[in-house]
Enzyme design. Structure first.
Site, PDB file in Angstrom:
ATOM      1  N   HIS A  14     -66.764  95.797-104.451  1.00  0.00           N
ATOM      2  CA  HIS A  14     -65.786  96.682-105.032  1.00  0.00           C
ATOM      3  C   HIS A  14     -65.935  96.803-106.599  1.00  0.00           C
ATOM      4  CE1 HIS A  14     -62.906  97.038-101.356  1.00  0.00           C
ATOM      5  NE2 HIS A  14     -63.606  98.105-101.425  1.00  0.00           N
TER       6      HIS A  14
ATOM      7  N   CYS B 137     -56.758  93.722-106.801  1.00  0.00           N
ATOM      8  CA  CYS B 137     -56.604  94.242-105.383  1.00  0.00           C
ATOM      9  C   CYS B 137     -55.320  94.202-104.822  1.00  0.00           C
ATOM     10  CB  CYS B 137     -57.471  93.353-104.609  1.00  0.00           C
ATOM     11  SG  CYS B 137     -59.175  93.033-105.015  1.00  0.00           S
TER      12      CYS B 137
HETATM   13  N1  ARG Z   1     -60.915  92.002 -97.290  1.00  0.00           N
HETATM   14  C1  ARG Z   1     -60.674  93.070 -97.860  1.00  0.00           C
HETATM   15  C2  ARG Z   1     -61.828  93.931 -97.906  1.00  0.00           C
HETATM   16  O1  ARG Z   1     -62.956  93.591 -97.948  1.00  0.00           O
HETATM   17  C3  ARG Z   1     -60.488  92.811 -99.620  1.00  0.00           C
HETATM   18  C4  ARG Z   1     -60.156  93.934-100.419  1.00  0.00           C
HETATM   19  C5  ARG Z   1     -60.301  93.660-101.751  1.00  0.00           C
HETATM   20  N2  ARG Z   1     -59.868  94.583-102.527  1.00  0.00           N
HETATM   21  C6  ARG Z   1     -60.295  95.192-103.585  1.00  0.00           C
HETATM   22  N3  ARG Z   1     -59.622  96.180-104.306  1.00  0.00           N
HETATM   23  N4  ARG Z   1     -61.320  94.428-104.158  1.00  0.00           N
HETATM   24  O2  ARG Z   1     -61.883  95.031 -97.653  1.00  0.00           O
END
Ligand code: ARG
Length: 265
Positions: A164, A258
């Site tokens: 991300h 996050c």
């Molecule tokens: N386990 C989640 C996923 O893989 C973690 C999300 C983390 N969020 C972020 N904004 N980077 O989707």
């Protein structure tokens, strides 16, 4: 005053594997996760000039704690996410409902266009910087830009550990960011260099400790603990840095940023 949306970790856990950080054999410690989440919550309330709203946790949705991925707010419009993985797609109606109830105009993207909200799109001044490839689809950036009438710079992500944008790119305001250059392709790095005058590069160890996944409100930053190098640099730039240990959430591939979604900036 900025308002952030958070979701308590009542049902948080490592129940599936959709990024390289997640391993079902390395479960989260529920008690510790709760303590860490509360430490973050209290740091936001007490140290940042920000208020927190809460989303009700839902059994069977372990990643709902990562509210950043629910969508993106622009003024009174909420663009709800179109999650890439079905295990997370079930979260979308809860975000949609929350924003609808508060009078936001809720907009959905065409079904083929994956989009994971503030996880992949971040404002810097009047412009938006957006990541694509592992989660969001590059076409979603154009759609979001035209819905909000804002210019969007698309950046390709190349390292699956930084899946991300908010794991490797953090706007600090006033034309400044901290970022991890190796998470971007050559073209993306050039776009960043050409459009963002002040750039702090993160070292690999600190990027891997989610240093970029920080919450910034004005001149205050909440950072995952154990990133002394960037902490010192930020302090040298006049920021006040608060450290919170979020190791239980890193097991799922997330940290401070996050765990919040900006409802109002
Ligand atoms: N386990 C989640 C996923 O893989 C973690 C999300 C983390 N969020 C972020 N904004 N980077 O989707």
């Amino acid at each position: 005053m900025p308002t952030l949306l958070m979701c308590p970790p009542d049902y948080y856990g490592i129940e599936y594997e959709i990024n390289p950080w997640m391993d079902r054999r390395r479960p989260a410690d529920t008690r510790q996760a709760r303590d860490q989440w509360e430490a973050l919550y209290h740091t936001i309330i007490q140290e940042l000039t920000a208020s927190v709203e809460l989303l009700t946790p839902v059994p069977g949705l372990p990643d709902l704690v990562f509210t950043a991925n629910g969508g993106f707010v622009g003024g009174d419009t909420f663009i709800v996410s179109n999650f890439r993985y079905s295990v997370r797609a079930r979260e979308a109606p809860y975000f949609q409902g929350w924003f609808q109830k508060r009078g936001f105009k809720v907009v959905a993207l065409p079904s083929g266009q994956y989009f994971e909200g503030e996880g992949d799109i971040l404002p810097l001044g009047d412009e938006l910087f957006a990541g694509y490839r592992f989660r969001s689809d590059v076409r979603s950036h154009l759609t979001v830009g035209s819905i909000l009438s804002r210019r969007v710079f698309s950046l390709e992500l190349v390292d699956p550990r930084f899946y991300h944008l908010d794991t490797c790119f953090c706007p600090l305001g006033e034309g400044a960011i901290m970022y991890y250059p190796n998470a971007f392709d050559v073209y993306g790095r050039r776009v960043i260099q050409e459009h963002i005058p002040l750039r702090r590069e993160l070292s690999s160890p600190e990027a891997l400790r989610f240093a970029a996944n920080a919450i910034v409100v004005g001149k205050k930053v909440i950072l995952n603990s154990g990133c002394p190098q960037i902490k010192g640099e930020l302090e040298g730039m006049g920021y006040t840095v608060y450290e919170v240990d979020l190791s239980e959430f890193i097991k799922a591939g997330g940290s401070a940023k996050c765990l919040v979604l900006f409802v109002e900036r």
